[in-house]
Design a protein around this motif. Structure first.
Motif, PDB file in Angstrom:
ATOM      1  N   ASN A 157       0.663  -1.183  -0.364  1.00 34.70           N
ATOM      2  CA  ASN A 157       0.022  -0.597  -0.578  1.00 34.70           C
ATOM      3  C   ASN A 157       0.702   1.543   0.184  1.00 34.70           C
ATOM      4  O   ASN A 157      -0.006   2.597   0.290  1.00 34.70           O
ATOM      5  CB  ASN A 157      -0.550  -0.021   1.399  1.00 34.70           C
ATOM      6  CG  ASN A 157      -1.669  -1.314   1.398  1.00 34.70           C
ATOM      7  OD1 ASN A 157      -2.890  -1.325   0.348  1.00 34.70           O
ATOM      8  ND2 ASN A 157      -1.905  -2.270   2.395  1.00 34.70           N
ATOM      9  N   LEU A 158       1.935   0.836  -0.111  1.00 34.60           N
ATOM     10  CA  LEU A 158       2.911   2.852   0.280  1.00 34.60           C
ATOM     11  C   LEU A 158       3.444   3.156  -1.144  1.00 34.60           C
ATOM     12  O   LEU A 158       3.848   2.509  -2.297  1.00 34.60           O
ATOM     13  CB  LEU A 158       4.066   2.044   0.890  1.00 34.60           C
ATOM     14  CG  LEU A 158       3.905   2.047   2.509  1.00 34.60           C
ATOM     15  CD1 LEU A 158       2.989   1.416   3.524  1.00 34.60           C
ATOM     16  CD2 LEU A 158       5.006   1.894   2.933  1.00 34.60           C
ATOM     17  N   TYR A 159       3.769   4.196  -1.157  1.00 35.02           N
ATOM     18  CA  TYR A 159       4.004   4.652  -2.370  1.00 35.02           C
ATOM     19  C   TYR A 159       5.195   6.070  -2.061  1.00 35.02           C
ATOM     20  O   TYR A 159       5.735   6.025  -1.239  1.00 35.02           O
ATOM     21  CB  TYR A 159       3.409   5.885  -2.168  1.00 35.02           C
ATOM     22  CG  TYR A 159       2.325   5.151  -2.896  1.00 35.02           C
ATOM     23  CD1 TYR A 159       1.715   5.153  -4.809  1.00 35.02           C
ATOM     24  CD2 TYR A 159       0.473   5.115  -2.006  1.00 35.02           C
ATOM     25  CE1 TYR A 159       0.598   4.681  -4.794  1.00 35.02           C
ATOM     26  CE2 TYR A 159      -0.534   4.780  -2.631  1.00 35.02           C
ATOM     27  CZ  TYR A 159      -0.293   4.600  -4.234  1.00 35.02           C
ATOM     28  OH  TYR A 159      -1.744   3.817  -4.538  1.00 35.02           O
ATOM     29  N   ASN A 160       6.354   5.993  -2.819  1.00 34.59           N
ATOM     30  CA  ASN A 160       7.730   6.675  -2.562  1.00 34.59           C
ATOM     31  C   ASN A 160       7.918   7.111  -3.887  1.00 34.59           C
ATOM     32  O   ASN A 160       7.474   7.488  -5.126  1.00 34.59           O
ATOM     33  CB  ASN A 160       9.150   5.903  -2.349  1.00 34.59           C
ATOM     34  CG  ASN A 160      10.367   6.406  -3.211  1.00 34.59           C
ATOM     35  OD1 ASN A 160      10.268   7.361  -2.600  1.00 34.59           O
ATOM     36  ND2 ASN A 160      10.759   5.586  -1.881  1.00 34.59           N
ATOM     37  N   PHE A 161       7.360   9.139  -4.099  1.00 30.69           N
ATOM     38  CA  PHE A 161       7.711   9.743  -4.534  1.00 30.69           C
ATOM     39  C   PHE A 161       8.415  10.800  -4.574  1.00 30.69           C
ATOM     40  O   PHE A 161       8.571  11.247  -5.601  1.00 30.69           O
ATOM     41  CB  PHE A 161       6.030  11.101  -4.465  1.00 30.69           C
ATOM     42  CG  PHE A 161       4.845  10.389  -3.860  1.00 30.69           C
ATOM     43  CD1 PHE A 161       4.383   9.784  -5.364  1.00 30.69           C
ATOM     44  CD2 PHE A 161       3.947  10.246  -2.633  1.00 30.69           C
ATOM     45  CE1 PHE A 161       2.708   8.929  -4.834  1.00 30.69           C
ATOM     46  CE2 PHE A 161       2.881   9.993  -2.770  1.00 30.69           C
ATOM     47  CZ  PHE A 161       2.632   9.559  -3.833  1.00 30.69           C
ATOM     48  N   GLY A 162       9.736   9.997  -4.337  1.00 30.98           N
ATOM     49  CA  GLY A 162      10.845  11.345  -3.742  1.00 30.98           C
ATOM     50  C   GLY A 162      10.711  11.605  -2.470  1.00 30.98           C
ATOM     51  O   GLY A 162       9.873  12.289  -1.900  1.00 30.98           O
ATOM     52  N   GLY A 163      11.609  12.323  -1.876  1.00 29.12           N
ATOM     53  CA  GLY A 163      11.757  13.214  -1.224  1.00 29.12           C
ATOM     54  C   GLY A 163      12.702  13.182   0.494  1.00 29.12           C
ATOM     55  O   GLY A 163      11.876  11.449   0.495  1.00 29.12           O
TER      56      GLY A 163
END
Length: 240
Positions: A157-163
């Motif tokens: 369920n997890l995202y990684n958009f950067g940052g």
């Protein structure tokens, strides 16, 4: 930012700070398990919720935050913007009777204020990393509208958009949510920390230690990457 590109920065950050990728991944797995049980938002659902505008204001916890919040209240029609607070900046907004639409947090800020924002309708984007495993184990279940993120490989369920820091991660989130214009408030990228970023601070502000200054350098560098590589206008109120 695609994960393949982000991973290059991520590896550099792990080496520079001595962080553990294994601990980040453990925290991510735990957050995914909690959200699988408690329920969570998808990126598409959050985009729909904030789809009333492609203009965003991202609030950081720098020393200019209260000045900028007061100015925005006087000179901007905030109903026309998606308001995103970076962790401790939530407290500064609530003090000025503004409720964020989205809170980006690794759960280090004033949790009472973040929970209050949630009660008032904010969507809470909880970030898993190796230093907040204990909080991840208990806190997500107390929020009503959660999207999960990780700085490691996205799973479940997890995202990684950067940052990296709450502030620049909130800007990457705004880009992922479709922002065409992002105004930055309280994003000083300087050498001063506030009680909003350090809730246990005994004074309103203090000099940042070497660790924090290094984090802020990465935050500024990654924000500049967005300016140079994403189709979005970035307006930093600190530059006015």
């Amino acid at each position: 930012m695609e994960f393949g590109l982000w991973e290059k920065y991520y590896i550099e950050i792990l080496e520079d700070f001595g962080f553990s990728r294994e601990a980040d991944e453990e925290s991510a797995r735990l957050l995914d398990e909690v959200l699988s049980t408690e329920g969570c938002l998808t990126l598409e659902e959050l985009r729909e919720i904030v789809g009333f505008s492609d203009k965003f204001i991202v609030f950081g916890a720098g020393p200019s935050i209260k000045e900028h919040v007061k100015m925005l209240k006087e000179e901007y029609d905030l109903k026309n913007y998606v308001l995103v607070s970076a962790d401790g900046a939530t407290t500064a907004m609530i003090e000025e009777r503004i409720s964020p639409d989205v809170v980006a947090t690794d759960l280090d800020g004033n949790l009472d204020d973040i929970m209050l924002a949630d009660i008032r309708g904010a969507n809470v984007v909880i970030h898993a990393h190796g230093d907040n495993i204990d909080k991840i184990a208990t806190l997500p279940q107390f929020f009503t509208s959660v999207l999960g993120t990780t700085q490691a490989q996205p799973i479940g369920n997890l995202y990684n958009f950067g940052g990296f820091t709450d502030g620049d991660r909130a800007i990457f989130l705004a880009v992922a949510l479709g922002a065409s214009e992002i105004t930055l408030a309280g994003m000083d990228f300087g050498d001063i920390v506030t009680k909003y970023s350090r809730p246990k601070l005994e004074t309103e502000t203090a000099m940042a230690d070497d660790f924090k200054r290094k984090k802020l350098r990465y935050a500024e560098m990654l924000t500049n990457w967005i300016k140079e590589n994403e189709p979005v206008e970035i307006i930093n109120l600190c530059d006015k």
